[in-house]
Design a protein around this motif. Structure first.
Motif, PDB file in Angstrom:
ATOM      1  N   VAL A  22     -10.754 -58.674 -27.614  1.00  0.00           N
ATOM      2  CA  VAL A  22     -10.394 -60.102 -28.023  1.00  0.00           C
ATOM      3  C   VAL A  22     -11.256 -61.332 -27.664  1.00  0.00           C
ATOM      4  N   GLN A  23     -11.816 -60.919 -26.512  1.00  0.00           N
ATOM      5  CA  GLN A  23     -12.884 -61.928 -25.735  1.00  0.00           C
ATOM      6  C   GLN A  23     -14.024 -62.144 -26.774  1.00  0.00           C
ATOM      7  N   SER A  24     -14.503 -61.029 -27.237  1.00  0.00           N
ATOM      8  CA  SER A  24     -15.591 -61.041 -28.009  1.00  0.00           C
ATOM      9  C   SER A  24     -15.314 -61.608 -29.344  1.00  0.00           C
ATOM     10  N   VAL A  25     -13.964 -61.418 -29.986  1.00  0.00           N
ATOM     11  CA  VAL A  25     -13.610 -62.066 -30.947  1.00  0.00           C
ATOM     12  C   VAL A  25     -13.579 -63.607 -30.971  1.00  0.00           C
ATOM     13  N   VAL A  37      -2.669 -69.098 -31.722  1.00  0.00           N
ATOM     14  CA  VAL A  37      -3.024 -67.857 -31.054  1.00  0.00           C
ATOM     15  C   VAL A  37      -2.623 -67.879 -29.592  1.00  0.00           C
ATOM     16  N   ALA A  38      -2.902 -69.138 -28.846  1.00  0.00           N
ATOM     17  CA  ALA A  38      -2.649 -69.135 -27.387  1.00  0.00           C
ATOM     18  C   ALA A  38      -1.297 -69.168 -27.133  1.00  0.00           C
ATOM     19  N   LEU A  84      -2.675 -63.896 -24.614  1.00  0.00           N
ATOM     20  CA  LEU A  84      -3.853 -64.463 -25.406  1.00  0.00           C
ATOM     21  C   LEU A  84      -4.284 -65.866 -24.832  1.00  0.00           C
ATOM     22  N   GLY A  85      -3.211 -66.591 -24.670  1.00  0.00           N
ATOM     23  CA  GLY A  85      -3.474 -68.029 -24.223  1.00  0.00           C
ATOM     24  C   GLY A  85      -4.505 -67.875 -23.039  1.00  0.00           C
TER      25      GLY A  85
END
Length: 473
Positions: free
Chosen positions: A150-153, A210-211, A216-217
Motif C-alpha cells: 500500500v505504501q508503494s501504491v 481512502v484515509a 490506511l489514513g
C-alpha cells in the motif's frame, strides 16, 4: 463533478463488497506496480519511454485479468460500481492519468472492503481461563508485507496524481526529489483532458476518502501529508489568474474550493501537530533542495498567497492547546532531535540558532490574536512549561527556547511579560517572602504555604534565566 464521497457512502451496502477479499485487491495493486523492462541505455528519452510502456502494459494486464479470469469478476464489479458512483474523470489520452485513476479506484475498493470487514467483525468475549491468549486480530488488519504494498501504491499515486499538478512554488518540485520524479514530471501530459486542476482535485479527494480508514489514513498522512496539504492549499486558496471567468470556464466550483479549504483544516487538526507544523514550514518556504546529482537547486519561492496562508495556519497551530510545544517539536524534530531521535540528534542539540529562531517566532504576536495581552495570556503558561521538559535529549533545547523567549518577550512587552511570565515564575518565592499578604486562615501552624518541590522549581527556573541573561549556555 460529484465528490468521491458519493462512492463510499453507498458501496458498503452492496453484495459485491461482502465477497471481495483483501488479498485479491492487493494482488491487483501489485499487478499495476509490476516493474517493466529496463534497458542499459540511460538516455532521458529512453527512461520516459520505459515508464510510459510499463504503465500501459500494466493497465492492459489488469484489464485482461478482469476480462478473462473468472476469479476476478467480483473485484471488477466492485471497481465498476465505485467508478460509476464516483463520477470523476477516469479516462484520458494521458496514460499517467489513466494509471492514477485506476489505482485510486482500487485503493477505494480496498478501503471499502476493509470497512466492511471491520463492521462485521465480532471477536467474542475473552476466555478468563486463558487470559494470556492474544485477542483475535480484526480481519481488516494489514500484514507488514501488505502495508509495504500500500505504501508503494500511495507513493505512485502521489507522484503521478498530485505532485505534477502543483503550481510553481507550491511544495517541493518533483524534479528536485529523485531521478524518477524528474522523469514523471516530463511524461505527464498537461495539455490533455482532464485539466491539471481537475486531476489534482480528484487525487486529493480520493486520497482523503481512502484515509477515512484509520490504518490506511496513517499510511497516507505519515509520508504524504505535505503533498496533500500543498494540493489542498492550491485548490482552496490559490487566486484565479483571471477574475472574470464565467461559471462554464471555472475548473472548480466554489463548493469544491470550499470543500478543499475545509479538508485542509480538518487534516491539519487531526494529524500529529509537530508534523503539521513541519510540513507548513516547508510549504511556506524551506531551504534549497538537493537533486539526485548532488547539486544544490534553488527552489522557486512560495507565492505570496501561500506564504500568508501558511503563516495563518501556523499561528492557528500555535494558539491551540499545547501549541507551543507542537511548534518547538515540529522544528526541532525536523532536524533529527527530540522524539524523532536519529543519528544526528546529539549534533542537533548544539544547534542553538534553531532554538533562537523558535523563540523569535513565539515572541511575535500573530495577526489572528485579538491583542498582545490575549496572546501572552494564552502562550506564557506554555512557555513556562518548557523550563520543565523531561526528555533528557531535548530538554536543553526546550530550555534554550524558553529562556530566549522569556528575554525576548520581556524586551518587547515588559509589562505583559512581568504579568504573565515573571510573576507566575516567582510566585512560590514571593509567597514565602511576603507573609504579610497571607490571609489569617492560612497562618494556622502546620499549614504548607509552598511545597518544597514548588520552591525548588522556582529557584531552578530563576537560575536558568540568570545563566541565559549572563550569556552562559
Amino acid at each position: 463533478a460529484a465528490s468521491v464521497m458519493a462512492a463510499v457512502t453507498q458501496a458498503p451496502g452492496s453484495r459485491v463488497l461482502e465477497k471481495c477479499g483483501l488479498e485479491q485487491i492487493l494482488e491487483a495493486l501489485k499487478l499495476l506496480l509490476s516493474p517493466g523492462g529496463s534497458g542499459s541505455n540511460s538516455l532521458q528519452s529512453t527512461k520516459h519511454d520505459i515508464l510510459l510502456a510499463t504503465l500501459k502494459s500494466n493497465l492492459s494486464a489488469l484489464e485482461d485479468k478482469f476480462l478473462k479470469d473468472p476469479h476476478w469478476k467480483i473485484l471488477k464489479l466492485l471497481r465498476d460500481e465505485i467508478a460509476n458512483e464516483a463520477e470523476w474523470p477516469q479516462d484520458s489520452v494521458d496514460v499517467t492519468w489513466r494509471f492514477t485513476s485506476q489505482t485510486l479506484l482500487l485503493l477505494l475498493c480496498l478501503k471499502e472492503t476493509m470497512l466492511c470487514l471491520a463492521a462485521d467483525f465480532n471477536p467474542g468475549k475473552p476466555n478468563p481461563k486463558t487470559p494470556e491468549t492474544a485477542p483475535a486480530l480484526s480481519p481488516d488488519t494489514l500484514s507488514i508485507s501488505q502495508q509495504k504494498t500500500v505504501q508503494s501504491v500511495l507513493q505512485f499515486v502521489v507522484t503521478l496524481g498530485v505532485c505534477p499538478y502543483l503550481a510553481p512554488g507550491v511544495g517541493v518540485p518533483l524534479r528536485f526529489r529523485t531521478e524518477f520524479g524528474a522523469v514523471v514530471q516530463d511524461v505527464v501530459c498537461l495539455s490533455t483532458a482532464p485539466s491539471a486542476t481537475r486531476r489534482l482535485y480528484t487525487s486529493c479527494r480520493a486520497l482523503l476518502s481512502v484515509a477515512q480508514h484509520a490504518s490506511l489514513g496513517s499510511l497516507v498522512f505519515c509520508r504524504h501529508l505535505g503533498d496533500i496539504a500543498a494540493g489542498l492549499c492550491q485548490l482552496g486558496f490559490c487566486p484565479s489568474k483571471r477574475s472574470s471567468l464565467s461559471p462554464e470556464e471555472e475548473v472548480l466550483t466554489e463548493e469544491e474550493r470550499a470543500l478543499s479549504r475545509k479538508a485542509l483544516r480538518d487534516i491539519l487538526d487531526q494529524v500529529y501537530q509537530p508534523l503539521a507544523v513541519r510540513e507548513l514550514l516547508i510549504l511556506q518556504g524551506g531551504p534549497p533542495q538537493s537533486c539526485s546529482e548532488g547539486k544544490m537547486q534553488v527552489r522557486c519561492r512560495a507565492p505570496a498567497w501561500l506564504r500568508r496562508l501558511c503563516g495563518q495556519l501556523l499561528s492557528e497551530r500555535l494558539m491551540r492547546p499545547s501549541g507551543v510545544q507542537a511548534v518547538v517539536r515540529g522544528i526541532l524534530e525536523g532536524a533529527g532531535a527530540g522524539a524523532a531521535g536519529g543519528s544526528d540528534a546529539e549534533a542537533t542539540a548544539a544547534d542553538w540558532k534553531k532554538c533562537d529562531l523558535i523563540a523569535k517566532i513565539l515572541a511575535s504576536c500573530p495577526q489572528q490574536s485579538l491583542s498582545p495581552e490575549d496572546y501572552y495570556r494564552d502562550i506564557c503558561p506554555q512557555i513556562l512549561d518548557l523550563f520543565h521538559f523531561q526528555d533528557k535529549l531535548a530538554a536543553r533545547q526546550f530550555q534554550r527556547v524558553a529562556t530566549t523567549t522569556f528575554l525576548t518577550m520581556s524586551r518587547e512587552q515588559p509589562q505583559l511579560a512581568a504579568k504573565y511570565l515573571l510573576q507566575p515564575m516567582l510566585a512560590p518565592l514571593h509567597r514565602c517572602l511576603n507573609t504579610a499578604e497571607i490571609p489569617e486562615s492560612d497562618k494556622v501552624p502546620g499549614t504548607i504555604l509552598v511545597t518544597e518541590e514548588q520552591l525548588s522549581r522556582c529557584i531552578e527556573d530563576i537560575y536558568k534565566e540568570i545563566r541565559k541573561t549572563s550569556g552562559v549556555v
